[in-house]
Design a protein around this motif. Structure first.
Motif, PDB file in Angstrom:
ATOM      1  N   LEU A  62       1.171   1.188   1.630  1.00 43.06           N
ATOM      2  CA  LEU A  62      -0.034   0.692   0.952  1.00 43.06           C
ATOM      3  C   LEU A  62      -1.250   1.171   1.732  1.00 43.06           C
ATOM      4  O   LEU A  62      -1.361   0.943   2.938  1.00 43.06           O
ATOM      5  N   THR A  63      -2.158   1.868   1.034  1.00 35.30           N
ATOM      6  CA  THR A  63      -3.380   2.378   1.656  1.00 35.30           C
ATOM      7  C   THR A  63      -4.583   1.886   0.870  1.00 35.30           C
ATOM      8  O   THR A  63      -4.617   2.003  -0.361  1.00 35.30           O
ATOM      9  N   ILE A  64      -5.574   1.337   1.580  1.00 34.74           N
ATOM     10  CA  ILE A  64      -6.815   0.870   0.956  1.00 34.74           C
ATOM     11  C   ILE A  64      -7.974   1.497   1.719  1.00 34.74           C
ATOM     12  O   ILE A  64      -8.108   1.299   2.930  1.00 34.74           O
ATOM     13  N   ILE A  65      -8.811   2.256   1.011  1.00 28.96           N
ATOM     14  CA  ILE A  65      -9.925   2.957   1.659  1.00 28.96           C
ATOM     15  C   ILE A  65     -11.222   2.669   0.909  1.00 28.96           C
ATOM     16  O   ILE A  65     -11.301   2.824  -0.313  1.00 28.96           O
ATOM     17  N   ALA A  66     -12.243   2.253   1.655  1.00 25.00           N
ATOM     18  CA  ALA A  66     -13.603   2.083   1.120  1.00 25.00           C
ATOM     19  C   ALA A  66     -13.635   1.194  -0.113  1.00 25.00           C
ATOM     20  O   ALA A  66     -14.123   1.592  -1.176  1.00 25.00           O
ATOM     21  N   CYS A  67     -13.116   0.000   0.030  1.00 22.29           N
ATOM     22  CA  CYS A  67     -13.239  -1.033  -1.012  1.00 22.29           C
ATOM     23  C   CYS A  67     -13.951  -2.216  -0.354  1.00 22.29           C
ATOM     24  O   CYS A  67     -13.314  -3.227   0.015  1.00 22.29           O
ATOM     25  N   PRO A  68     -15.257  -2.125  -0.157  1.00 20.94           N
ATOM     26  CA  PRO A  68     -15.988  -3.083   0.686  1.00 20.94           C
ATOM     27  C   PRO A  68     -16.027  -4.507   0.140  1.00 20.94           C
ATOM     28  O   PRO A  68     -16.261  -5.448   0.912  1.00 20.94           O
ATOM     29  N   LYS A  69     -15.821  -4.704  -1.161  1.00 22.70           N
ATOM     30  CA  LYS A  69     -15.851  -6.063  -1.725  1.00 22.70           C
ATOM     31  C   LYS A  69     -14.537  -6.804  -1.546  1.00 22.70           C
ATOM     32  O   LYS A  69     -14.451  -7.994  -1.845  1.00 22.70           O
ATOM     33  N   LEU A  70     -13.541  -6.105  -1.061  1.00 26.09           N
ATOM     34  CA  LEU A  70     -12.231  -6.732  -0.838  1.00 26.09           C
ATOM     35  C   LEU A  70     -12.315  -7.535   0.466  1.00 26.09           C
ATOM     36  O   LEU A  70     -12.422  -6.963   1.555  1.00 26.09           O
ATOM     37  N   THR A  71     -12.260  -8.833   0.352  1.00 26.83           N
ATOM     38  CA  THR A  71     -12.532  -9.688   1.518  1.00 26.83           C
ATOM     39  C   THR A  71     -11.305 -10.337   2.123  1.00 26.83           C
ATOM     40  O   THR A  71     -11.363 -10.877   3.228  1.00 26.83           O
ATOM     41  N   SER A  72     -10.156 -10.295   1.418  1.00 23.23           N
ATOM     42  CA  SER A  72      -8.960 -10.916   1.972  1.00 23.23           C
ATOM     43  C   SER A  72      -7.729 -10.355   1.289  1.00 23.23           C
ATOM     44  O   SER A  72      -7.805  -9.712   0.237  1.00 23.23           O
ATOM     45  N   LEU A  73      -6.567 -10.584   1.920  1.00 19.25           N
ATOM     46  CA  LEU A  73      -5.290 -10.169   1.355  1.00 19.25           C
ATOM     47  C   LEU A  73      -4.573 -11.406   0.812  1.00 19.25           C
ATOM     48  O   LEU A  73      -4.664 -12.498   1.386  1.00 19.25           O
ATOM     49  N   PRO A  74      -3.817 -11.252  -0.263  1.00 25.24           N
ATOM     50  CA  PRO A  74      -3.137 -12.414  -0.856  1.00 25.24           C
ATOM     51  C   PRO A  74      -1.942 -12.867  -0.032  1.00 25.24           C
ATOM     52  O   PRO A  74      -1.344 -12.085   0.726  1.00 25.24           O
ATOM     53  N   GLU A  75      -1.572 -14.122  -0.179  1.00 27.00           N
ATOM     54  CA  GLU A  75      -0.421 -14.680   0.524  1.00 27.00           C
ATOM     55  C   GLU A  75       0.855 -13.908   0.199  1.00 27.00           C
ATOM     56  O   GLU A  75       1.763 -13.791   1.027  1.00 27.00           O
ATOM     57  N   GLU A  76       0.912 -13.366  -1.013  1.00 31.56           N
ATOM     58  CA  GLU A  76       2.139 -12.704  -1.462  1.00 31.56           C
ATOM     59  C   GLU A  76       2.422 -11.396  -0.723  1.00 31.56           C
ATOM     60  O   GLU A  76       3.463 -10.768  -0.934  1.00 31.56           O
ATOM     61  N   MET A  77       1.523 -10.971   0.157  1.00 34.70           N
ATOM     62  CA  MET A  77       1.822  -9.816   1.007  1.00 34.70           C
ATOM     63  C   MET A  77       3.085 -10.068   1.824  1.00 34.70           C
ATOM     64  O   MET A  77       3.810  -9.140   2.170  1.00 34.70           O
ATOM     65  N   ARG A  78       3.363 -11.341   2.119  1.00 35.58           N
ATOM     66  CA  ARG A  78       4.555 -11.688   2.891  1.00 35.58           C
ATOM     67  C   ARG A  78       5.836 -11.296   2.148  1.00 35.58           C
ATOM     68  O   ARG A  78       6.875 -11.073   2.767  1.00 35.58           O
ATOM     69  N   SER A  79       5.754 -11.223   0.812  1.00 34.44           N
ATOM     70  CA  SER A  79       6.941 -10.929   0.009  1.00 34.44           C
ATOM     71  C   SER A  79       7.302  -9.448   0.005  1.00 34.44           C
ATOM     72  O   SER A  79       8.387  -9.069  -0.455  1.00 34.44           O
ATOM     73  N   LEU A  80       6.406  -8.604   0.488  1.00 30.37           N
ATOM     74  CA  LEU A  80       6.659  -7.161   0.486  1.00 30.37           C
ATOM     75  C   LEU A  80       7.507  -6.802   1.700  1.00 30.37           C
ATOM     76  O   LEU A  80       7.026  -6.225   2.679  1.00 30.37           O
ATOM     77  N   ARG A  81       8.791  -7.143   1.635  1.00 27.95           N
ATOM     78  CA  ARG A  81       9.677  -6.991   2.792  1.00 27.95           C
ATOM     79  C   ARG A  81      10.026  -5.534   3.088  1.00 27.95           C
ATOM     80  O   ARG A  81      10.462  -5.206   4.198  1.00 27.95           O
ATOM     81  N   HIS A  82       9.848  -4.639   2.097  1.00 28.42           N
ATOM     82  CA  HIS A  82      10.139  -3.223   2.327  1.00 28.42           C
ATOM     83  C   HIS A  82       8.899  -2.433   2.740  1.00 28.42           C
ATOM     84  O   HIS A  82       8.985  -1.229   2.980  1.00 28.42           O
ATOM     85  N   LEU A  83       7.757  -3.097   2.801  1.00 31.39           N
ATOM     86  CA  LEU A  83       6.530  -2.393   3.179  1.00 31.39           C
ATOM     87  C   LEU A  83       6.609  -1.976   4.646  1.00 31.39           C
ATOM     88  O   LEU A  83       6.721  -2.817   5.539  1.00 31.39           O
ATOM     89  N   ARG A  84       6.565  -0.654   4.876  1.00 37.05           N
ATOM     90  CA  ARG A  84       6.712  -0.127   6.236  1.00 37.05           C
ATOM     91  C   ARG A  84       5.389   0.340   6.839  1.00 37.05           C
ATOM     92  O   ARG A  84       5.268   0.470   8.043  1.00 37.05           O
ATOM     93  N   GLN A  85       4.395   0.626   5.962  1.00 36.76           N
ATOM     94  CA  GLN A  85       3.142   1.168   6.487  1.00 36.76           C
ATOM     95  C   GLN A  85       1.956   0.587   5.710  1.00 36.76           C
ATOM     96  O   GLN A  85       1.933   0.623   4.480  1.00 36.76           O
ATOM     97  N   LEU A  86       0.976   0.051   6.446  1.00 37.77           N
ATOM     98  CA  LEU A  86      -0.249  -0.466   5.858  1.00 37.77           C
ATOM     99  C   LEU A  86      -1.438   0.211   6.538  1.00 37.77           C
ATOM    100  O   LEU A  86      -1.573   0.172   7.760  1.00 37.77           O
ATOM    101  N   ARG A  87      -2.290   0.859   5.736  1.00 39.81           N
ATOM    102  CA  ARG A  87      -3.475   1.547   6.270  1.00 39.81           C
ATOM    103  C   ARG A  87      -4.703   1.028   5.524  1.00 39.81           C
ATOM    104  O   ARG A  87      -4.752   1.085   4.287  1.00 39.81           O
ATOM    105  N   ILE A  88      -5.692   0.549   6.261  1.00 38.79           N
ATOM    106  CA  ILE A  88      -6.920   0.035   5.669  1.00 38.79           C
ATOM    107  C   ILE A  88      -8.101   0.651   6.414  1.00 38.79           C
ATOM    108  O   ILE A  88      -8.234   0.476   7.635  1.00 38.79           O
TER     109      ILE A  88
END
Length: 822
Positions: free
Chosen positions: A763-789
């Motif tokens: 999951l990659t998020i670039i230049a989304c300045p209005k994004l102020t928080s991540l949802p609780e359901e991020m915990r459910s992404l058990r196969h997520l190996r890489q997060l770039r913000i």
């Protein structure tokens, strides 16, 4: 991957004799998805015999950046190394290490940055002493295959399907051979592939009774056993195999290059006058590959190997056979042997090794081992003198970068020359003398950035088959008469010149008329200078061997009259139905040609796999690409006037039946794939679409494409400012593995249902300045190996390790990259 310590930079060592599969094991680890996800950076360097710390550091940087490093001093290299590795969890593989000098190893370790916690060095070596020097007391010892595994491997390689049932006598002999192989995979594979071509019992017995195989017990006997595979080669393959010692160990050898070199040496035998020498060479390559004398390095697809490597033991075998006839000259070589025939010169000094001039040399190569990269500073002015060059009268292959501004005229004395590579030269022109090389088959001029024109009499090179040029030069036209070189197979770029001024020597598009042996790729540049009548004479419809065609106009604006002429030219450039790849760039025609627009495009171009349209101004209607039965890749960019694609195909014709990748960018007026009044229920689906990139397109089209793409693996959304949250249709795409959201300045939230994307790994998020928080359901992404913000200020603060409010939601992700102020 277990290691000797728990420090930030720990070490793992794999030990085993040659041929046991140490490198293969390391590659399996290196490419394992868990390893890919765990490390921020992976690097692979083949070390072999020469443990030169400076060269090693340069190669590590090259592996990390995929760029060659100029000749820097060691302290500068260390700075560059730290810039690329600091703060990253990295994996460095050092393959085939022989160095047992503690001092040299210590010097390398001192230069390496520690990296983030979990960084590792993985070393393969044949010596347990190397493991001790590195400081690993318990290396991983590779053992041979078990008896049943050895037989399974041998049987699969030595017999055609079900053939073993027809030859029980050969099975019995084969089992004896396998026992003597001592579980060494390389030996089993080589002998198995050698015997695949044999059905006579005497051939199998000659292998079983070989005294070297009987004595196989340690590494000293392996070369003698491997020699059996060489001895069983036909004569024409023997010389092709040993010629590969011209390349260093672990070098990736391009098939096309190798075939041209074999052809230049006269190694290819014509058995059928209707068969091209290149096809013969390709068959030789496949034969050596099938006998395990070559190893696959890069595949285009399952049926086409692009390059190979030679196992280091096979390289040793070949070198032991040719002895001093083929030699790679390094700083250590001061005297050239008398019987030398082929020379690769990578000496960094300006001194010529004693006795090189006047030898019966057939191959002379100067530069780095990488034939495709800039050779850097010239290795000595001596090699560019007329005296030296004219002394090489037996030369058939020459690769040298002439750093002076002129190419020596004495090249015309090399009457046997068949392959000439002058890439990266600084010269502006080639001497007319070069056109007297009547035997020349290949002329390569890559990265000759000052080159302004080809010789006027290029047409005299009557045996030229490959004119390899790229875009990095000053050429603006092709010489008159080029079309007489009907043996030409390679002509990557053809420039259509402006017929004012030098038109007396300037070839037009009609030069292509009789070049019907052209294959691979052809780019036609300068099309604003062409006229429809002459474009027809280019006769592209008869170029049946072309795979790739690029038609390029110029970037500047043109008036209406020229736009109409562009349409006329395009009408005349209809390609052969065998074409696989079509690109059209900067086309200013008011419409696409009839052969593209009319119904029946699927019959005209049934084999087209890839299409790119870039900055084609003027046309409002796209051709009916949905008809194409083989199309897998479609890229449309900066088509500012396009509004729709031609009407949907009939029910009898499936819509985009094989499309896998769709990239749309800067299409402000495109609202759908048909006229705007088509009923919504007729909207198409994309049954095989896996990769979707949407950049600066309408919100409506974005939502539509996502809603009908149920098999996506990768999605990139960029520059869609109306996007406030992810499209709800995306929650049903359970196959999605990679999601990138970039420059969506209106994006305020990630939805709660993001946890349903259970296959997501990146999951990659670039230049989304209005994004102020991540949802609780991020915990459910058990196969997520890489997060770039990047460039999301609020998220940077909330995702701080251990202290950020959102950290508990993402702490399970192995690789997290959220730099400040990026």
């Amino acid at each position: 991957m277990q290691s000797s310590t728990q420090e930030n930079l720990s070490k793992v060592v794999i030990v085993g004799i040659g041929g046991l599969g140490k490198t293969t094991l390391a590659q399996l680890v290196y490419n394992d998805q868990r390893v890919v996800s765990y490390f921020n950076l992976k690097m692979w360097v083949c070390v072999s015999d020469d443990f030169d710390v400076k060269i090693l550091v340069r190669n590590i940087i090259k592996s990390a950046t995929n760029r060659d490093v100029e000749n820097l001093e060691l302290d500068q290299l260390q700075q560059r190394l730290h810039r690329n590795l600091d703060g990253k969890r990295y994996l460095l593989v050092l393959d085939d290490v022989w160095n047992e000098d503690v001092r040299k190893w210590g010097q390398l370790i001192t230069l390496l940055p520690v990296g983030a916690t979990g960084s590792k060095i993985l070393v393969t070596t044949r010596s347990t002493r190397v493991a001790s020097v590195i400081g690993v007391d318990s290396p991983y010892i590779v053992e041979g295959l078990k008896d049943d595994e050895s037989w399974d491997l041998f049987e699969s390689l030595a017999f055609k399907k079900e053939e073993e049932k027809m030859h029980p006598n050969l099975v019995a002999i084969g089992k004896d051979i396998v026992k003597m192989c001592k579980g060494i995979p390389l030996v089993i594979e080589t002998l198995g592939r050698t015997l695949y071509f044999k059905t006579q019992e005497r051939d199998w017995l000659s292998i079983r009774n070989n005294k070297n195989l009987m004595l196989l017990g340690d590494e000293s006997n392996i070369l003698s056993v491997l020699r059996l595979s060489y001895d069983n080669l036909p004569t024409h393959l023997k010389q092709c195999f040993v010629y590969c010692t011209l390349f260093p160990k672990d070098y990736r050898i391009e098939k096309k290059l190798l075939v041209k070199l074999w052809m230049a040496q006269g190694y290819l035998q014509e058995s059928d006058e209707n068969r091209d020498l290149e096809d013969v060479g390709n068959q030789y390559f496949e034969d050596l590959l099938s006998r395990s004398l070559f190893q696959k390095a890069e595949n285009e697809n399952a049926n086409n190997v692009l390059s190979c490597k030679v196992h280091d033991l096979m390289h040793d075998l070949a070198q032991s056979i040719v002895k001093s006839e083929i030699i790679i000259v390094t700083n250590d070589v001061k005297i050239i042997p008398e019987r030398i025939h082929h020379v690769s010169l990578f000496n960094k000094s300006n001194e010529m090794p004693e006795g090189l001039m006047g030898k019966p040399i057939r191959t002379f190569v100067i530069g780095k081992p990488d034939w495709n990269l800039r050779t850097g500073p010239f290795y000595g002015d001596y090699y560019s003198t007329d005296t030296f060059i004219s002394s090489l009268k037996y030369l058939r292959v020459m690769k040298v970068s002439f750093r002076p501004h002129e190419v020596p005229t004495s090249l015309d004395k090399l009457s046997h020359l068949r392959y000439l590579d002058l890439s990266h030269g600084l010269f502006k022109n080639l001497p007319s003398a070069i056109t007297r090389l009547k035997n020349l088959q290949t002329l390569k001029l890559f990265r000759c950035e000052n080159l302004k024109e080809l010789p006027i009499d290029t047409k005299k090179l009557i045996n030229l088959r490959h004119l390899e040029i790229d875009e990095y030069n000053q050429l603006t036209y092709m010489p008159l008469g080029l079309g007489e070189l009907t043996l030409l197979q390679t002509l990557p770029i053809f420039w259509v010149g402006n017929d004012s001024g030098e038109s007396r020597h300037m070839g037009r598009l009609s030069e292509l008329k009789f070049l019907n042996n052209l294959r691979g790729e052809l780019e036609i540049r300068g099309l604003p200078n062409a006229r429809g009548s002459e474009a027809k004479e280019a006769n592209l419809e008869d170029k049946q061997y072309l795979d790739c065609l690029r038609l390029r106009w110029e970037e500047e604006e043109e008036d209406t009259e020229e736009n109409e002429e562009a349409v006329s030219v395009m009408e005349s450039l209809q390609p052969h139905p065998n074409l696989k790849d079509l690109s059209i760039l900067f086309y200013k025609g008011v419409r696409f040609p009839n052969w593209m627009i009319n119904d029946g495009l699927d019959l005209l171009l049934p084999n087209l796999v890839r299409i790119q349209l870039w900055r084609c101004m003027g046309s409002q209607v796209l051709p009916p690409f949905g008809q194409l039965p083989s199309l897998q890749y479609l890229h449309l960019a900066q088509l500012y006037d396009v509004e729709y694609m031609m009407d949907y195909p009939s029910p009898a014709k499936p819509f985009f039946p094989r499309l896998k990748t769709l990239r749309l960018s800067y299409l402000p007026n495109l609202e759908g794939w048909g006229r705007r009044d088509v009923a919504a229920e007729q909207a198409p689906s994309y049954p095989h679409l896996e990769n979707l990139e949407l950049e600066n397109i309408s919100m409506e089209l974005c939502l539509h494409l996502i809603s009908v793409s149920s098999s996506l693996k990768s999605l990139r959304i960029c520059g869609i400012e109306e996007l406030i949250s992810l499209p709800k249709e995306l929650q049903h795409v359970s196959t999605l593995q990679t999601l990138k959201i970039e420059h969506c300045y209106g994006l305020a939230t990630l939805p709660d249902w993001i946890g349903r994307l259970t296959s997501l790994t990146q999951l990659t998020i670039i230049a989304c300045p209005k994004l102020t928080s991540l949802p609780e359901e991020m915990r459910s992404l058990r196969h997520l190996r890489q997060l770039r913000i990047f460039s999301c200020p609020d998220l940077w603060e909330r995702c701080q390790r251990e202290t950020g409010e959102d950290w508990p939601k993402i702490s399970h992700i192995p690789a997290i990259d959220i730099p400040r102020g990026y």
